[in-house]
Design a protein around this motif. Structure first.
Motif, PDB file in Angstrom:
ATOM      1  N   PRO A 101     -22.619  40.531 -34.334  1.00 50.21           N
ATOM      2  CA  PRO A 101     -23.658  39.524 -34.537  1.00 50.21           C
ATOM      3  C   PRO A 101     -24.966  39.873 -33.851  1.00 50.21           C
ATOM      4  O   PRO A 101     -24.989  40.499 -32.788  1.00 50.21           O
ATOM      5  CB  PRO A 101     -23.041  38.257 -33.925  1.00 50.21           C
ATOM      6  CG  PRO A 101     -22.104  38.786 -32.881  1.00 50.21           C
ATOM      7  CD  PRO A 101     -21.544  40.059 -33.455  1.00 50.21           C
ATOM      8  N   LEU A 102     -26.053  39.450 -34.481  1.00 50.86           N
ATOM      9  CA  LEU A 102     -27.364  39.510 -33.855  1.00 50.86           C
ATOM     10  C   LEU A 102     -27.535  38.355 -32.880  1.00 50.86           C
ATOM     11  O   LEU A 102     -28.089  38.509 -31.797  1.00 50.86           O
ATOM     12  CB  LEU A 102     -28.454  39.456 -34.929  1.00 50.86           C
ATOM     13  CG  LEU A 102     -29.908  39.414 -34.456  1.00 50.86           C
ATOM     14  CD1 LEU A 102     -30.284  40.731 -33.793  1.00 50.86           C
ATOM     15  CD2 LEU A 102     -30.840  39.125 -35.626  1.00 50.86           C
ATOM     16  N   LEU A 103     -27.054  37.168 -33.277  1.00 51.98           N
ATOM     17  CA  LEU A 103     -27.128  35.960 -32.463  1.00 51.98           C
ATOM     18  C   LEU A 103     -25.783  35.251 -32.494  1.00 51.98           C
ATOM     19  O   LEU A 103     -25.097  35.252 -33.524  1.00 51.98           O
ATOM     20  CB  LEU A 103     -28.195  35.003 -33.005  1.00 51.98           C
ATOM     21  CG  LEU A 103     -29.660  35.270 -32.703  1.00 51.98           C
ATOM     22  CD1 LEU A 103     -30.530  34.349 -33.559  1.00 51.98           C
ATOM     23  CD2 LEU A 103     -29.956  35.046 -31.227  1.00 51.98           C
ATOM     24  N   THR A 104     -25.423  34.625 -31.369  1.00 53.57           N
ATOM     25  CA  THR A 104     -24.267  33.738 -31.326  1.00 53.57           C
ATOM     26  C   THR A 104     -24.705  32.404 -30.735  1.00 53.57           C
ATOM     27  O   THR A 104     -25.641  32.342 -29.926  1.00 53.57           O
ATOM     28  CB  THR A 104     -23.136  34.321 -30.471  1.00 53.57           C
ATOM     29  OG1 THR A 104     -23.600  34.485 -29.122  1.00 53.57           O
ATOM     30  CG2 THR A 104     -22.664  35.664 -31.018  1.00 53.57           C
ATOM     31  N   GLN A 105     -24.040  31.350 -31.155  1.00 53.36           N
ATOM     32  CA  GLN A 105     -24.342  30.011 -30.659  1.00 53.36           C
ATOM     33  C   GLN A 105     -23.266  29.062 -31.153  1.00 53.36           C
ATOM     34  O   GLN A 105     -22.488  29.403 -32.049  1.00 53.36           O
ATOM     35  CB  GLN A 105     -25.720  29.539 -31.145  1.00 53.36           C
ATOM     36  CG  GLN A 105     -25.896  29.616 -32.648  1.00 53.36           C
ATOM     37  CD  GLN A 105     -27.351  29.537 -33.071  1.00 53.36           C
ATOM     38  OE1 GLN A 105     -27.753  28.629 -33.778  1.00 53.36           O
ATOM     39  NE2 GLN A 105     -28.143  30.533 -32.637  1.00 53.36           N
ATOM     40  N   SER A 106     -23.225  27.882 -30.565  1.00 55.76           N
ATOM     41  CA  SER A 106     -22.349  26.820 -31.071  1.00 55.76           C
ATOM     42  C   SER A 106     -23.199  25.623 -31.423  1.00 55.76           C
ATOM     43  O   SER A 106     -24.212  25.344 -30.762  1.00 55.76           O
ATOM     44  CB  SER A 106     -21.298  26.426 -30.027  1.00 55.76           C
ATOM     45  OG  SER A 106     -20.357  27.458 -29.833  1.00 55.76           O
TER      46      SER A 106
ATOM     47  N   HIS B 196     -25.652  24.969 -28.310  1.00 55.50           N
ATOM     48  CA  HIS B 196     -24.886  25.286 -27.101  1.00 55.50           C
ATOM     49  C   HIS B 196     -24.773  26.796 -26.928  1.00 55.50           C
ATOM     50  O   HIS B 196     -24.311  27.505 -27.833  1.00 55.50           O
ATOM     51  CB  HIS B 196     -23.493  24.664 -27.199  1.00 55.50           C
ATOM     52  CG  HIS B 196     -22.642  24.842 -25.976  1.00 55.50           C
ATOM     53  ND1 HIS B 196     -22.924  24.234 -24.774  1.00 55.50           N
ATOM     54  CD2 HIS B 196     -21.510  25.566 -25.774  1.00 55.50           C
ATOM     55  CE1 HIS B 196     -22.005  24.559 -23.884  1.00 55.50           C
ATOM     56  NE2 HIS B 196     -21.135  25.370 -24.467  1.00 55.50           N
ATOM     57  N   HIS B 197     -25.216  27.292 -25.772  1.00 58.43           N
ATOM     58  CA  HIS B 197     -25.018  28.683 -25.356  1.00 58.43           C
ATOM     59  C   HIS B 197     -25.495  29.697 -26.403  1.00 58.43           C
ATOM     60  O   HIS B 197     -24.722  30.525 -26.891  1.00 58.43           O
ATOM     61  CB  HIS B 197     -23.549  28.928 -25.008  1.00 58.43           C
ATOM     62  CG  HIS B 197     -23.177  28.427 -23.648  1.00 58.43           C
ATOM     63  ND1 HIS B 197     -22.005  28.790 -23.021  1.00 58.43           N
ATOM     64  CD2 HIS B 197     -23.814  27.590 -22.790  1.00 58.43           C
ATOM     65  CE1 HIS B 197     -21.943  28.200 -21.830  1.00 58.43           C
ATOM     66  NE2 HIS B 197     -23.026  27.460 -21.680  1.00 58.43           N
ATOM     67  N   VAL B 198     -26.769  29.635 -26.733  1.00 59.43           N
ATOM     68  CA  VAL B 198     -27.360  30.655 -27.601  1.00 59.43           C
ATOM     69  C   VAL B 198     -27.315  31.992 -26.868  1.00 59.43           C
ATOM     70  O   VAL B 198     -27.687  32.082 -25.690  1.00 59.43           O
ATOM     71  CB  VAL B 198     -28.811  30.293 -27.959  1.00 59.43           C
ATOM     72  CG1 VAL B 198     -29.449  31.407 -28.779  1.00 59.43           C
ATOM     73  CG2 VAL B 198     -28.853  28.968 -28.710  1.00 59.43           C
ATOM     74  N   GLY B 199     -26.862  33.040 -27.565  1.00 57.10           N
ATOM     75  CA  GLY B 199     -26.779  34.353 -26.950  1.00 57.10           C
ATOM     76  C   GLY B 199     -27.142  35.453 -27.928  1.00 57.10           C
ATOM     77  O   GLY B 199     -27.079  35.268 -29.146  1.00 57.10           O
ATOM     78  N   TRP B 200     -27.534  36.612 -27.393  1.00 58.69           N
ATOM     79  CA  TRP B 200     -27.876  37.778 -28.204  1.00 58.69           C
ATOM     80  C   TRP B 200     -26.703  38.725 -28.259  1.00 58.69           C
ATOM     81  O   TRP B 200     -26.009  38.958 -27.263  1.00 58.69           O
ATOM     82  CB  TRP B 200     -29.085  38.501 -27.604  1.00 58.69           C
ATOM     83  CG  TRP B 200     -30.363  37.753 -27.780  1.00 58.69           C
ATOM     84  CD1 TRP B 200     -30.976  36.930 -26.876  1.00 58.69           C
ATOM     85  CD2 TRP B 200     -31.195  37.738 -28.945  1.00 58.69           C
ATOM     86  NE1 TRP B 200     -32.126  36.414 -27.398  1.00 58.69           N
ATOM     87  CE2 TRP B 200     -32.292  36.894 -28.670  1.00 58.69           C
ATOM     88  CE3 TRP B 200     -31.108  38.354 -30.186  1.00 58.69           C
ATOM     89  CZ2 TRP B 200     -33.298  36.650 -29.589  1.00 58.69           C
ATOM     90  CZ3 TRP B 200     -32.110  38.122 -31.104  1.00 58.69           C
ATOM     91  CH2 TRP B 200     -33.191  37.285 -30.809  1.00 58.69           C
ATOM     92  N   PHE B 201     -26.493  39.302 -29.434  1.00 59.37           N
ATOM     93  CA  PHE B 201     -25.450  40.295 -29.651  1.00 59.37           C
ATOM     94  C   PHE B 201     -24.113  39.721 -29.158  1.00 59.37           C
ATOM     95  O   PHE B 201     -23.757  38.619 -29.512  1.00 59.37           O
ATOM     96  CB  PHE B 201     -25.825  41.626 -28.984  1.00 59.37           C
ATOM     97  CG  PHE B 201     -27.188  42.116 -29.380  1.00 59.37           C
ATOM     98  CD1 PHE B 201     -27.413  42.572 -30.674  1.00 59.37           C
ATOM     99  CD2 PHE B 201     -28.254  42.077 -28.492  1.00 59.37           C
ATOM    100  CE1 PHE B 201     -28.682  43.009 -31.066  1.00 59.37           C
ATOM    101  CE2 PHE B 201     -29.516  42.511 -28.871  1.00 59.37           C
ATOM    102  CZ  PHE B 201     -29.723  42.974 -30.158  1.00 59.37           C
TER     103      PHE B 201
ATOM    104  N   ASP C 153     -25.929  37.313 -38.633  1.00 57.25           N
ATOM    105  CA  ASP C 153     -26.010  38.738 -38.881  1.00 57.25           C
ATOM    106  C   ASP C 153     -27.464  39.185 -38.863  1.00 57.25           C
ATOM    107  O   ASP C 153     -28.393  38.366 -38.808  1.00 57.25           O
ATOM    108  CB  ASP C 153     -25.380  39.056 -40.232  1.00 57.25           C
ATOM    109  CG  ASP C 153     -24.827  40.470 -40.292  1.00 57.25           C
ATOM    110  OD1 ASP C 153     -25.139  41.272 -39.394  1.00 57.25           O
ATOM    111  OD2 ASP C 153     -24.080  40.763 -41.245  1.00 57.25           O
ATOM    112  N   ARG C 154     -27.677  40.481 -38.957  1.00 58.94           N
ATOM    113  CA  ARG C 154     -29.023  41.002 -39.118  1.00 58.94           C
ATOM    114  C   ARG C 154     -29.558  40.611 -40.487  1.00 58.94           C
ATOM    115  O   ARG C 154     -28.769  40.393 -41.415  1.00 58.94           O
ATOM    116  CB  ARG C 154     -29.003  42.527 -38.942  1.00 58.94           C
ATOM    117  CG  ARG C 154     -28.784  42.930 -37.479  1.00 58.94           C
ATOM    118  CD  ARG C 154     -28.066  44.243 -37.347  1.00 58.94           C
ATOM    119  NE  ARG C 154     -27.868  44.595 -35.931  1.00 58.94           N
ATOM    120  CZ  ARG C 154     -26.917  44.094 -35.155  1.00 58.94           C
ATOM    121  NH1 ARG C 154     -26.072  43.188 -35.635  1.00 58.94           N
ATOM    122  NH2 ARG C 154     -26.811  44.457 -33.890  1.00 58.94           N
ATOM    123  N   PRO C 155     -30.893  40.508 -40.633  1.00 57.24           N
ATOM    124  CA  PRO C 155     -31.450  40.111 -41.935  1.00 57.24           C
ATOM    125  C   PRO C 155     -30.962  41.005 -43.051  1.00 57.24           C
ATOM    126  O   PRO C 155     -30.851  42.221 -42.886  1.00 57.24           O
ATOM    127  CB  PRO C 155     -32.957  40.230 -41.709  1.00 57.24           C
ATOM    128  CG  PRO C 155     -33.138  40.062 -40.245  1.00 57.24           C
ATOM    129  CD  PRO C 155     -31.925  40.690 -39.606  1.00 57.24           C
TER     130      PRO C 155
END
Length: 259
Positions: A27-32, A75-80, A248-250
């Motif tokens: 993933p490019l970004l993760t979050q809930s 909640h908890h936005v994260g990169w990769f 995902d990535r664009p």
């Protein structure tokens, strides 16, 4: 000068599926997304077509499209694959969204506004990704089966645009209707990035949905987003305790260049 030709809808849009069409391993970004309330009003496609990004048209079900007002807790936005950020990556959000489909048949959402309560994520999203985030004073309060979301915009304008939404959460939906799948099972976002069309895919577990009764809805966020003010009761009111999500990535060819 001849008029700009309007995009034509695809011959066969992708099917609406309750599960993500493909997993996202890197993933490019993760979050809930937690404690969500979905409010939707039916709209004629012609009333929203001019508000969509180039290359997309309104996605419709039985000849109608929908305007969504969605309140929840990010909640908890994260990169990769890094852990999500506890403070800056966790905040209330309320967005106004439309439904789109492009010439490749990809269904998605289009965000007209995204009110959030953390200034730094708002500034990063606006400057770095050209997303219509807005800084607002916000709160979410739960009392038994009743949830209230409040929002008052700070920056940029229109300053003071607000919402107060209260719902009473009902029974779990075992078999969502065709409309409920259409409004919630969305596996991508249409936007533009420096003038170029962008489609950002996402994936998450199947929504756990509940029916909900709308107790109160006092808002002007929809009108502030350039849409007609909703009249009458929403066509759909839903609640979900939430899901973890991956972006995902664009996607090419409609996405921004990627390594």
């Amino acid at each position: 000068m001849p008029p700009t030709p309007q995009p034509q809808p695809p011959v066969s849009p992708d099917p609406v599926t309750a599960d993500a069409p493909r997993p996202i391993a890197r993933p490019l970004l993760t979050q809930s997304w937690l404690d969500l309330t979905f409010l939707h009003w039916a709209a004629e496609p012609a009333t929203v077509a001019g508000l969509l990004p180039p290359g997309t048209v309104p996605d419709t079900l039985d000849g109608l499209t929908y305007v969504g007002l969605v309140a929840f807790r990010m909640h908890h936005v994260g990169w990769f694959r890094l852990p999500g950020v506890p403070y800056l990556g966790t905040f209330p959000e309320t967005n106004v969204r439309l439904y789109s489909v492009d010439a490749h048949g990809r269904r998605g959402v289009v965000f007209r506004s995204l009110d959030a309560s953390r200034l730094i994520p708002v500034a990063v999203a606006r400057l770095g990704f050209r997303m219509p985030y807005l800084w607002s004073r916000m709160a979410i309060h739960a009392d038994g089966d009743t949830v209230t979301y409040t929002s008052s915009r700070r920056w940029p304008g229109p300053r003071g645009a607000r919402s107060r939404i209260t719902v009473r959460v009902g029974e779990r939906i075992e078999e969502p209707t065709e409309l409920e799948h259409f409004l919630t099972a969305r596996w991508g976002m249409h936007s533009t990035f420096f003038g170029r069309p962008m489609y950002l895919p996402n994936a998450h577990p199947r929504w756990p949905l509940h029916r909900a009764d709308l107790v109160e809805c006092d808002e002007d966020l929809v009108a502030a987003a350039g849409l007609p003010k909703p009249t009458g009761q929403p066509a759909s009111v839903l609640y979900s305790p939430g899901v973890p999500a991956r972006f995902d990535r664009p996607a090419r060819p409609a996405g921004i260049p990627t390594p």
